[in-house]
Design a protein around this motif. Sequence first.
Motif, PDB file in Angstrom:
ATOM      1  N   VAL A  45       0.831  -1.211   0.000  1.00 30.25           N
ATOM      2  CA  VAL A  45       0.000   0.000   0.000  1.00 30.25           C
ATOM      3  C   VAL A  45       0.863   1.257   0.000  1.00 30.25           C
ATOM      4  CG1 VAL A  45      -1.576   1.361   1.444  1.00 30.25           C
ATOM      5  CG2 VAL A  45      -2.068  -1.031   0.993  1.00 30.25           C
ATOM      6  N   HIS A  46       1.929   1.242   0.790  1.00 28.30           N
ATOM      7  CA  HIS A  46       2.808   2.411   0.888  1.00 28.30           C
ATOM      8  C   HIS A  46       3.878   2.427  -0.205  1.00 28.30           C
ATOM      9  CE1 HIS A  46       1.294   4.107   4.646  1.00 28.30           C
ATOM     10  NE2 HIS A  46       1.078   2.870   5.022  1.00 28.30           N
ATOM     11  N   ALA A  54       0.757   6.596  13.555  1.00 28.60           N
ATOM     12  CA  ALA A  54       0.403   7.131  14.866  1.00 28.60           C
ATOM     13  C   ALA A  54      -1.048   6.715  15.080  1.00 28.60           C
ATOM     14  CB  ALA A  54       0.543   8.648  14.892  1.00 28.60           C
ATOM     15  N   ILE A  55      -1.315   5.983  16.145  1.00 23.54           N
ATOM     16  CA  ILE A  55      -2.643   5.434  16.382  1.00 23.54           C
ATOM     17  C   ILE A  55      -3.354   6.287  17.418  1.00 23.54           C
ATOM     18  CG2 ILE A  55      -3.941   3.418  17.162  1.00 23.54           C
ATOM     19  CD1 ILE A  55      -0.666   2.496  16.001  1.00 23.54           C
ATOM     20  N   TYR A  56      -4.478   6.848  17.004  1.00 20.16           N
ATOM     21  CA  TYR A  56      -5.288   7.732  17.837  1.00 20.16           C
ATOM     22  C   TYR A  56      -6.640   7.103  18.135  1.00 20.16           C
ATOM     23  CZ  TYR A  56      -2.482  11.998  17.430  1.00 20.16           C
ATOM     24  OH  TYR A  56      -1.496  12.941  17.541  1.00 20.16           O
ATOM     25  N   GLN A  71     -11.360  -2.849   1.691  1.00 19.55           N
ATOM     26  CA  GLN A  71     -11.355  -3.793   2.801  1.00 19.55           C
ATOM     27  C   GLN A  71     -10.147  -4.700   2.623  1.00 19.55           C
ATOM     28  OE1 GLN A  71     -15.053  -5.818   3.563  1.00 19.55           O
ATOM     29  NE2 GLN A  71     -14.086  -7.285   4.917  1.00 19.55           N
ATOM     30  N   SER A  72      -9.093  -4.434   3.385  1.00 16.62           N
ATOM     31  CA  SER A  72      -7.820  -5.121   3.203  1.00 16.62           C
ATOM     32  C   SER A  72      -7.714  -6.430   3.980  1.00 16.62           C
ATOM     33  CB  SER A  72      -6.668  -4.193   3.578  1.00 16.62           C
ATOM     34  OG  SER A  72      -6.813  -3.726   4.898  1.00 16.62           O
ATOM     35  N   SER A  73      -8.613  -6.643   4.926  1.00 15.69           N
ATOM     36  CA  SER A  73      -8.665  -7.905   5.672  1.00 15.69           C
ATOM     37  C   SER A  73     -10.076  -8.033   6.242  1.00 15.69           C
ATOM     38  CB  SER A  73      -7.621  -7.921   6.790  1.00 15.69           C
ATOM     39  OG  SER A  73      -7.910  -6.941   7.758  1.00 15.69           O
ATOM     40  N   ASP A  74     -10.327  -9.108   6.968  1.00 16.39           N
ATOM     41  CA  ASP A  74     -11.672  -9.311   7.520  1.00 16.39           C
ATOM     42  C   ASP A  74     -12.143  -8.123   8.341  1.00 16.39           C
ATOM     43  OD1 ASP A  74     -11.890 -11.786   6.338  1.00 16.39           O
ATOM     44  OD2 ASP A  74     -11.327 -12.903   8.150  1.00 16.39           O
ATOM     45  N   ASP A  75     -11.253  -7.548   9.158  1.00 17.83           N
ATOM     46  CA  ASP A  75     -11.655  -6.406   9.983  1.00 17.83           C
ATOM     47  C   ASP A  75     -10.900  -5.121   9.661  1.00 17.83           C
ATOM     48  OD1 ASP A  75      -9.225  -7.221  11.079  1.00 17.83           O
ATOM     49  OD2 ASP A  75      -9.819  -6.749  13.125  1.00 17.83           O
ATOM     50  N   GLY A  76     -10.045  -5.141   8.661  1.00 13.29           N
ATOM     51  CA  GLY A  76      -9.251  -3.965   8.313  1.00 13.29           C
ATOM     52  C   GLY A  76      -9.812  -3.195   7.130  1.00 13.29           C
ATOM     53  N   ARG A  77      -9.806  -1.874   7.262  1.00 12.14           N
ATOM     54  CA  ARG A  77     -10.245  -0.983   6.187  1.00 12.14           C
ATOM     55  C   ARG A  77      -9.152   0.056   5.980  1.00 12.14           C
ATOM     56  NH1 ARG A  77     -13.168  -4.425   7.185  1.00 12.14           N
ATOM     57  NH2 ARG A  77     -15.418  -4.584   7.317  1.00 12.14           N
ATOM     58  N   ARG A  78      -8.775   0.238   4.728  1.00  8.90           N
ATOM     59  CA  ARG A  78      -7.786   1.260   4.377  1.00  8.90           C
ATOM     60  C   ARG A  78      -8.494   2.293   3.523  1.00  8.90           C
ATOM     61  NH1 ARG A  78      -2.383  -0.787   5.291  1.00  8.90           N
ATOM     62  NH2 ARG A  78      -2.588  -2.891   6.098  1.00  8.90           N
ATOM     63  N   VAL A  87      -2.438   7.162   0.906  1.00  5.70           N
ATOM     64  CA  VAL A  87      -3.060   6.479   2.039  1.00  5.70           C
ATOM     65  C   VAL A  87      -3.496   7.550   3.027  1.00  5.70           C
ATOM     66  CG1 VAL A  87      -2.706   4.855   3.924  1.00  5.70           C
ATOM     67  CG2 VAL A  87      -1.609   4.444   1.713  1.00  5.70           C
ATOM     68  N   ALA A  88      -4.791   7.574   3.362  1.00  2.97           N
ATOM     69  CA  ALA A  88      -5.310   8.579   4.284  1.00  2.97           C
ATOM     70  C   ALA A  88      -5.289   8.077   5.724  1.00  2.97           C
ATOM     71  CB  ALA A  88      -6.731   8.966   3.895  1.00  2.97           C
ATOM     72  N   TYR A  89      -5.812   6.872   5.948  1.00  5.55           N
ATOM     73  CA  TYR A  89      -5.756   6.244   7.260  1.00  5.55           C
ATOM     74  C   TYR A  89      -6.206   4.802   7.151  1.00  5.55           C
ATOM     75  CZ  TYR A  89     -10.858   6.831   7.909  1.00  5.55           C
ATOM     76  OH  TYR A  89     -12.213   6.775   7.787  1.00  5.55           O
ATOM     77  N   MET A  90      -6.007   4.090   8.251  1.00  5.59           N
ATOM     78  CA  MET A  90      -6.390   2.687   8.340  1.00  5.59           C
ATOM     79  C   MET A  90      -7.184   2.511   9.620  1.00  5.59           C
ATOM     80  SD  MET A  90      -3.687  -0.386   8.302  1.00  5.59           S
ATOM     81  CE  MET A  90      -3.923  -1.584   9.546  1.00  5.59           C
ATOM     82  N   GLU A  91      -8.105   1.554   9.612  1.00  3.85           N
ATOM     83  CA  GLU A  91      -8.869   1.264  10.824  1.00  3.85           C
ATOM     84  C   GLU A  91      -9.237  -0.214  10.847  1.00  3.85           C
ATOM     85  OE1 GLU A  91     -12.643   3.294  10.868  1.00  3.85           O
ATOM     86  OE2 GLU A  91     -13.014   2.797   8.779  1.00  3.85           O
ATOM     87  N   PHE A  92      -9.514  -0.696  12.043  1.00  2.00           N
ATOM     88  CA  PHE A  92      -9.985  -2.058  12.246  1.00  2.00           C
ATOM     89  C   PHE A  92     -11.346  -1.989  12.903  1.00  2.00           C
ATOM     90  CE2 PHE A  92      -5.402  -2.431  12.049  1.00  2.00           C
ATOM     91  CZ  PHE A  92      -5.234  -3.530  11.226  1.00  2.00           C
ATOM     92  N   THR A  93     -12.288  -2.803  12.450  1.00  2.00           N
ATOM     93  CA  THR A  93     -13.634  -2.778  13.023  1.00  2.00           C
ATOM     94  C   THR A  93     -13.646  -3.260  14.463  1.00  2.00           C
ATOM     95  OG1 THR A  93     -14.097  -4.978  12.110  1.00  2.00           O
ATOM     96  CG2 THR A  93     -14.740  -3.077  10.771  1.00  2.00           C
TER      97      THR A  93
END
Length: 140
Positions: A45-46, A54-56, A71-78, A87-93
Amino acid sequence: MNVQKDDELATAVHEGGCACGAFRFRATGKPKRACICHCMTCRQVHGSAFGAYAIYARGDVMMSGSLSTWQSSDDGRRHFCPVCGSVAYMEFTTRDEVDLPIGAFDETGVFEPTYELWCRNREPWLPQGARSEYDEGRPH
Protein backbone atom coordinates in the motif's frame (compact mmCIF):
# COMPACT_ATOMS: atom_id res chain seq x y z
CA MET A 1 15.26 13.94 16.25
CA ASN A 2 13.00 16.71 17.50
CA VAL A 3 10.45 14.68 19.50
CA GLN A 4 8.09 16.83 21.58
CA LYS A 5 7.73 16.27 25.32
CA ASP A 6 4.75 14.20 26.54
CA ASP A 7 3.03 17.20 28.15
CA GLU A 8 3.27 19.20 24.93
CA LEU A 9 1.83 16.27 22.95
CA ALA A 10 -1.12 15.88 25.34
CA THR A 11 -2.61 19.25 24.28
CA ALA A 12 -1.13 19.61 20.81
CA VAL A 13 -3.07 19.56 17.57
CA HIS A 14 -1.39 17.81 14.65
CA GLU A 15 -2.68 18.20 11.12
CA GLY A 16 -1.98 16.38 7.92
CA GLY A 17 -3.50 14.95 4.79
CA CYS A 18 -2.98 13.48 1.38
CA ALA A 19 -0.44 14.64 -1.20
CA CYS A 20 -2.91 16.73 -3.22
CA GLY A 21 -4.72 18.27 -0.23
CA ALA A 22 -8.20 16.92 -1.08
CA PHE A 23 -8.27 15.01 2.23
CA ARG A 24 -7.21 16.57 5.54
CA PHE A 25 -7.18 15.40 9.16
CA ARG A 26 -6.70 17.02 12.56
CA ALA A 27 -5.54 14.86 15.47
CA THR A 28 -5.81 16.27 18.98
CA GLY A 29 -3.56 15.23 21.84
CA LYS A 30 -1.10 12.41 22.14
CA PRO A 31 -1.53 9.23 20.07
CA LYS A 32 -2.24 6.02 21.98
CA ARG A 33 0.90 4.55 20.41
CA ALA A 34 3.05 4.68 17.28
CA CYS A 35 4.42 1.75 15.32
CA ILE A 36 6.14 0.47 12.21
CA CYS A 37 4.44 -2.33 10.29
CA HIS A 38 6.30 -4.63 7.91
CA CYS A 39 3.25 -6.69 6.82
CA MET A 40 3.03 -7.30 3.10
CA THR A 41 -0.15 -5.21 2.78
CA CYS A 42 1.46 -2.15 4.41
CA ARG A 43 4.54 -2.60 2.24
CA GLN A 44 2.46 -2.77 -0.93
CA VAL A 45 0.00 0.00 0.00
CA HIS A 46 2.81 2.41 0.89
CA GLY A 47 5.11 1.23 -1.91
CA SER A 48 7.87 1.13 0.70
CA ALA A 49 9.68 -1.26 3.03
CA PHE A 50 7.14 -0.57 5.81
CA GLY A 51 4.25 1.60 6.97
CA ALA A 52 4.58 3.84 10.03
CA TYR A 53 1.50 4.91 11.99
CA ALA A 54 0.40 7.13 14.87
CA ILE A 55 -2.64 5.43 16.38
CA TYR A 56 -5.29 7.73 17.84
CA ALA A 57 -8.63 7.16 19.53
CA ARG A 58 -11.27 7.72 16.85
CA GLY A 59 -12.83 10.60 18.81
CA ASP A 60 -9.53 12.51 18.76
CA VAL A 61 -9.40 12.78 14.96
CA MET A 62 -11.48 15.03 12.69
CA MET A 63 -11.39 14.48 8.94
CA SER A 64 -12.56 16.30 5.85
CA GLY A 65 -12.68 15.35 2.19
CA SER A 66 -13.87 12.39 0.15
CA LEU A 67 -12.16 9.03 0.38
CA SER A 68 -12.33 5.63 -1.24
CA THR A 69 -12.15 2.51 0.94
CA TRP A 70 -10.60 -0.89 0.46
CA GLN A 71 -11.36 -3.79 2.80
CA SER A 72 -7.82 -5.12 3.20
CA SER A 73 -8.67 -7.90 5.67
CA ASP A 74 -11.67 -9.31 7.52
CA ASP A 75 -11.66 -6.41 9.98
CA GLY A 76 -9.25 -3.97 8.31
CA ARG A 77 -10.25 -0.98 6.19
CA ARG A 78 -7.79 1.26 4.38
CA HIS A 79 -8.96 4.64 3.22
CA PHE A 80 -7.23 6.56 0.45
CA CYS A 81 -7.65 9.71 -1.60
CA PRO A 82 -9.39 8.96 -4.91
CA VAL A 83 -7.62 11.95 -6.51
CA CYS A 84 -3.93 11.31 -5.71
CA GLY A 85 -4.06 7.78 -4.27
CA SER A 86 -2.37 8.70 -0.97
CA VAL A 87 -3.06 6.48 2.04
CA ALA A 88 -5.31 8.58 4.28
CA TYR A 89 -5.76 6.24 7.26
CA MET A 90 -6.39 2.69 8.34
CA GLU A 91 -8.87 1.26 10.82
CA PHE A 92 -9.99 -2.06 12.25
CA THR A 93 -13.63 -2.78 13.02
CA THR A 94 -12.52 -4.45 16.27
CA ARG A 95 -10.91 -1.25 17.66
CA ASP A 96 -12.17 2.30 18.18
CA GLU A 97 -8.97 3.72 16.74
CA VAL A 98 -7.62 5.42 13.62
CA ASP A 99 -4.14 4.59 12.30
CA LEU A 100 -2.75 7.74 10.68
CA PRO A 101 0.36 7.37 8.50
CA ILE A 102 3.20 9.27 10.15
CA GLY A 103 4.34 10.50 6.72
CA ALA A 104 0.94 12.18 6.16
CA PHE A 105 1.41 14.65 9.04
CA ASP A 106 2.43 18.20 8.13
CA GLU A 107 5.18 18.12 10.80
CA THR A 108 8.16 15.80 10.91
CA GLY A 109 9.96 14.43 13.97
CA VAL A 110 6.88 14.45 16.20
CA PHE A 111 6.07 10.75 16.62
CA GLU A 112 8.62 8.03 17.26
CA PRO A 113 7.39 4.43 16.90
CA THR A 114 7.93 2.27 19.98
CA TYR A 115 7.41 -1.13 18.36
CA GLU A 116 7.50 -2.98 15.03
CA LEU A 117 4.99 -5.52 13.70
CA TRP A 118 5.35 -8.35 11.18
CA CYS A 119 9.14 -8.30 11.51
CA ARG A 120 9.32 -11.64 9.72
CA ASN A 121 8.78 -9.55 6.55
CA ARG A 122 11.30 -6.83 7.48
CA GLU A 123 13.94 -6.06 4.88
CA PRO A 124 17.27 -7.52 6.05
CA TRP A 125 19.05 -4.19 5.49
CA LEU A 126 16.87 -2.40 8.08
CA PRO A 127 18.34 -2.09 11.59
CA GLN A 128 17.06 -4.43 14.28
CA GLY A 129 16.73 -3.99 18.04
CA ALA A 130 15.83 -0.28 18.05
CA ARG A 131 12.35 -0.93 19.55
CA SER A 132 10.15 -3.85 20.61
CA GLU A 133 9.70 -6.34 17.77
CA TYR A 134 6.93 -8.83 16.97
CA ASP A 135 7.22 -11.51 14.30
CA GLU A 136 3.53 -10.96 13.47
CA GLY A 137 0.85 -8.85 15.14
CA ARG A 138 1.19 -7.22 18.55
CA PRO A 139 -0.59 -8.95 21.43
CA HIS A 140 -3.45 -6.78 22.72
